[in-house]
Design a protein around this motif. Structure first.
Motif, PDB file in Angstrom:
ATOM      1  N   SER A   1       0.529  -1.299  -0.055  1.00  0.00           N
ATOM      2  CA  SER A   1       0.387   0.050  -0.277  1.00  0.00           C
ATOM      3  C   SER A   1       0.324   1.242   0.219  1.00  0.00           C
ATOM      4  CB  SER A   1      -1.078   0.085   1.327  1.00  0.00           C
ATOM      5  OG  SER A   1      -1.610  -0.530   1.092  1.00  0.00           O
ATOM      6  N   HIS A   2       1.245   0.801   0.557  1.00  0.00           N
ATOM      7  CA  HIS A   2       2.415   2.529   1.129  1.00  0.00           C
ATOM      8  C   HIS A   2       3.589   2.948  -1.078  1.00  0.00           C
ATOM      9  CE1 HIS A   2       3.704   2.115   5.483  1.00  0.00           C
ATOM     10  NE2 HIS A   2       1.613   2.955   5.087  1.00  0.00           N
ATOM     11  N   ALA A   3       3.728   1.013  -1.231  1.00  0.00           N
ATOM     12  CA  ALA A   3       4.506   1.702  -2.533  1.00  0.00           C
ATOM     13  C   ALA A   3       3.614   2.611  -3.378  1.00  0.00           C
ATOM     14  CB  ALA A   3       5.538   0.401  -2.341  1.00  0.00           C
ATOM     15  N   LEU A   4       2.031   1.405  -3.162  1.00  0.00           N
ATOM     16  CA  LEU A   4       1.897   1.974  -4.226  1.00  0.00           C
ATOM     17  C   LEU A   4       0.812   3.641  -4.155  1.00  0.00           C
ATOM     18  CD1 LEU A   4      -0.384   1.573  -6.716  1.00  0.00           C
ATOM     19  CD2 LEU A   4      -2.139   0.376  -5.656  1.00  0.00           C
ATOM     20  N   VAL A   5       0.417   3.823  -2.912  1.00  0.00           N
ATOM     21  CA  VAL A   5       0.624   5.349  -2.798  1.00  0.00           C
ATOM     22  C   VAL A   5       1.392   6.059  -3.054  1.00  0.00           C
ATOM     23  CG1 VAL A   5      -0.291   6.395  -0.736  1.00  0.00           C
ATOM     24  CG2 VAL A   5      -1.766   4.478  -1.409  1.00  0.00           C
ATOM     25  N   GLY A   6       2.365   5.628  -2.625  1.00  0.00           N
ATOM     26  CA  GLY A   6       3.542   6.738  -3.328  1.00  0.00           C
ATOM     27  C   GLY A   6       3.758   6.571  -4.520  1.00  0.00           C
ATOM     28  N   SER A   7       3.478   5.866  -5.594  1.00  0.00           N
ATOM     29  CA  SER A   7       3.465   5.844  -6.994  1.00  0.00           C
ATOM     30  C   SER A   7       2.776   6.281  -7.348  1.00  0.00           C
ATOM     31  CB  SER A   7       4.000   4.184  -7.688  1.00  0.00           C
ATOM     32  OG  SER A   7       5.014   3.859  -6.976  1.00  0.00           O
ATOM     33  N   ARG A   8       1.580   6.882  -6.953  1.00  0.00           N
ATOM     34  CA  ARG A   8       0.041   7.478  -7.438  1.00  0.00           C
ATOM     35  C   ARG A   8       0.659   8.184  -8.078  1.00  0.00           C
ATOM     36  NH1 ARG A   8      -4.722   3.841  -4.115  1.00  0.00           N
ATOM     37  NH2 ARG A   8      -4.586   2.291  -5.790  1.00  0.00           N
TER      38      ARG A   8
ATOM     39  N   LEU B   1      18.645  -0.564   0.146  1.00  0.00           N
ATOM     40  CA  LEU B   1      19.670   0.570  -1.187  1.00  0.00           C
ATOM     41  C   LEU B   1      19.131   2.048  -2.114  1.00  0.00           C
ATOM     42  CD1 LEU B   1      20.055  -2.735  -3.518  1.00  0.00           C
ATOM     43  CD2 LEU B   1      22.151  -1.511  -1.901  1.00  0.00           C
ATOM     44  N   ALA B   2      17.799   2.085  -0.649  1.00  0.00           N
ATOM     45  CA  ALA B   2      16.780   2.317  -1.494  1.00  0.00           C
ATOM     46  C   ALA B   2      17.343   4.327  -2.356  1.00  0.00           C
ATOM     47  CB  ALA B   2      15.242   3.245  -1.116  1.00  0.00           C
ATOM     48  N   GLY B   3      19.080   5.018  -1.233  1.00  0.00           N
ATOM     49  CA  GLY B   3      19.442   6.426  -1.748  1.00  0.00           C
ATOM     50  C   GLY B   3      19.870   5.934  -3.233  1.00  0.00           C
ATOM     51  N   ALA B   4      19.886   4.640  -2.820  1.00  0.00           N
ATOM     52  CA  ALA B   4      20.495   4.748  -4.928  1.00  0.00           C
ATOM     53  C   ALA B   4      19.398   4.867  -5.712  1.00  0.00           C
ATOM     54  CB  ALA B   4      21.539   3.565  -5.605  1.00  0.00           C
ATOM     55  N   ALA B   5      17.989   4.688  -5.593  1.00  0.00           N
ATOM     56  CA  ALA B   5      17.662   4.823  -6.772  1.00  0.00           C
ATOM     57  C   ALA B   5      16.994   6.146  -6.547  1.00  0.00           C
ATOM     58  CB  ALA B   5      16.181   4.046  -6.361  1.00  0.00           C
ATOM     59  N   ALA B   6      16.197   6.387  -8.211  1.00  0.00           N
ATOM     60  CA  ALA B   6      15.291   7.418  -8.540  1.00  0.00           C
ATOM     61  C   ALA B   6      14.146   7.269  -8.078  1.00  0.00           C
ATOM     62  CB  ALA B   6      15.703   7.617 -10.366  1.00  0.00           C
ATOM     63  N   ASP B   7      13.646   6.372  -8.792  1.00  0.00           N
ATOM     64  CA  ASP B   7      12.135   5.772  -7.823  1.00  0.00           C
ATOM     65  C   ASP B   7      12.365   4.810  -7.453  1.00  0.00           C
ATOM     66  OD1 ASP B   7      10.841   8.292  -9.601  1.00  0.00           O
ATOM     67  OD2 ASP B   7      11.830   7.065 -11.084  1.00  0.00           O
ATOM     68  N   PRO B   8      12.100   5.177  -5.508  1.00  0.00           N
ATOM     69  CA  PRO B   8      12.070   4.114  -4.713  1.00  0.00           C
ATOM     70  C   PRO B   8      11.101   3.250  -4.880  1.00  0.00           C
ATOM     71  CG  PRO B   8      12.998   5.706  -3.703  1.00  0.00           C
ATOM     72  CD  PRO B   8      12.975   6.227  -5.323  1.00  0.00           C
ATOM     73  N   ASP B   9       9.818   3.811  -4.824  1.00  0.00           N
ATOM     74  CA  ASP B   9       8.577   2.988  -4.784  1.00  0.00           C
ATOM     75  C   ASP B   9       8.665   2.517  -6.244  1.00  0.00           C
ATOM     76  OD1 ASP B   9       7.888   3.523  -1.933  1.00  0.00           O
ATOM     77  OD2 ASP B   9       7.510   5.573  -2.499  1.00  0.00           O
ATOM     78  N   LEU B  10       8.954   2.674  -6.886  1.00  0.00           N
ATOM     79  CA  LEU B  10       8.465   2.189  -8.216  1.00  0.00           C
ATOM     80  C   LEU B  10       9.196   0.684  -8.237  1.00  0.00           C
ATOM     81  CD1 LEU B  10       8.451   4.835 -11.154  1.00  0.00           C
ATOM     82  CD2 LEU B  10       6.689   3.529 -10.252  1.00  0.00           C
ATOM     83  N   VAL B  11      10.197   0.995  -7.788  1.00  0.00           N
ATOM     84  CA  VAL B  11      11.794   0.159  -7.847  1.00  0.00           C
ATOM     85  C   VAL B  11      10.374  -1.108  -6.608  1.00  0.00           C
ATOM     86  CG1 VAL B  11      13.502  -1.203  -6.565  1.00  0.00           C
ATOM     87  CG2 VAL B  11      13.481   1.093  -7.945  1.00  0.00           C
ATOM     88  N   ARG B  12      10.376  -0.469  -5.631  1.00  0.00           N
ATOM     89  CA  ARG B  12       9.013  -1.565  -4.718  1.00  0.00           C
ATOM     90  C   ARG B  12       8.061  -2.672  -5.530  1.00  0.00           C
ATOM     91  NH1 ARG B  12      10.798   3.046  -1.227  1.00  0.00           N
ATOM     92  NH2 ARG B  12      12.296   2.544  -0.097  1.00  0.00           N
ATOM     93  N   LEU B  13       7.771  -1.666  -6.050  1.00  0.00           N
ATOM     94  CA  LEU B  13       6.684  -2.072  -7.145  1.00  0.00           C
ATOM     95  C   LEU B  13       6.730  -3.191  -7.858  1.00  0.00           C
ATOM     96  CD1 LEU B  13       4.516   1.061  -7.830  1.00  0.00           C
ATOM     97  CD2 LEU B  13       4.228  -0.667  -6.088  1.00  0.00           C
TER      98      LEU B  13
ATOM     99  N   ALA C   1      -5.146   0.076 -11.111  1.00  0.00           N
ATOM    100  CA  ALA C   1      -4.300   0.434  -9.302  1.00  0.00           C
ATOM    101  C   ALA C   1      -4.583   1.989  -9.424  1.00  0.00           C
ATOM    102  CB  ALA C   1      -3.722  -0.059  -8.847  1.00  0.00           C
ATOM    103  N   GLY C   2      -4.685   2.233 -10.471  1.00  0.00           N
ATOM    104  CA  GLY C   2      -4.202   3.893 -10.554  1.00  0.00           C
ATOM    105  C   GLY C   2      -2.565   4.893 -10.404  1.00  0.00           C
TER     106      GLY C   2
END
Length: 216
Positions: A12-19, A63-75, A106-107
């Motif tokens: 839920s956190h990753a999806l909402v963060g990516s919307r 590793l999230a600090g190295a990502a451009a879009d951590p929530d998209l990586v989580r999805l 999913a949005g």
């Protein structure tokens, strides 16, 4: 055992963060999490289970600090083995297509959906480009198991063998050895600074040791 409720919350956190700033009248994230968790819990799985999903998500967080879009990586982590049949090919492609169907509903925007699907497809080769921080984080998180301590690495290899129990021993050993050689021939297994520093050496030792056992 993976904590499924905790995984639902992480979804839920990753999806909402990516919307982003899309309209608020969007579908409830929960049914999508339940569908994905049902896939990850299928009976043919021994390694590619909710425990593996949890581990990959944990490593993405690391590793999230190295990502451009951590929530998209989580999805993308959620979808990267969502379709997994060890007796079939093109699991990554089928998983990417599942993401392409589910995420717009999913949005997610078209651009965000395309990025998640691209990342899922990248797990076929684990060879992200030097200017692909999202891909580097996902691939490193997925392969982090290779750098595990001896007991965890042994459990991983045993679980993989169980998933391929339908393959005769000689054929499995030959195929697994070929995969290990391909990995060892890569100039680098890990692409993030943390992965290169902390995981490259242990992973190569584990792969070399497993290959020696398989080839005698």
């Amino acid at each position: 055992m993976a904590d499924l409720d905790a995984l639902r919350t992480r979804w839920s956190h990753a999806l909402v963060g990516s919307r982003g700033t899309r309209a608020p009248d969007l579908p409830d994230p929960a049914p999508y999490a339940d569908d994905l968790l049902a896939r990850w819990s299928e009976p043919q799985r021994r390694y590619h289970t909710p425990d593996h999903l949890t581990a990959v998500l944990d490593h993405v967080d690391l590793l999230a600090g190295a990502a451009a879009d951590p929530d998209l990586v989580r999805l993308a982590a959620w979808f990267h083995d969502a379709v997994y049949r060890p007796d079939r090919s093109k699991n990554e492609e089928r998983s990417a297509r599942l993401a392409e169907r589910a995420l717009p509903e999913a949005g997610l925007s078209a651009a965000a959906t395309a990025e998640v699907a691209r990342l899922v497809r990248l797990t076929l080769t684990h060879a992200p480009a030097g200017d692909d921080p999202n891909g580097q984080v996902l691939c490193d998180a997925d392969l982090a198991i290779l750098a595990s301590p001896d007991h965890a690495y042994a459990a991983y290899t045993a679980a993989v063998r169980q998933e391929y129990a339908f393959v005769p021993a000689d054929a499995f050993h030959e195929g697994r050895a070929a995969i290990l050689r391909q990995l060892l021939e890569l100039p680098r297994l890990f692409h993030t600074p943390y992965g290169a520093k902390e995981w490259e050496g242990p992973a190569r030792r584990n792969l070399t040791g497993e290959l020696a056992l398989l080839t005698g």
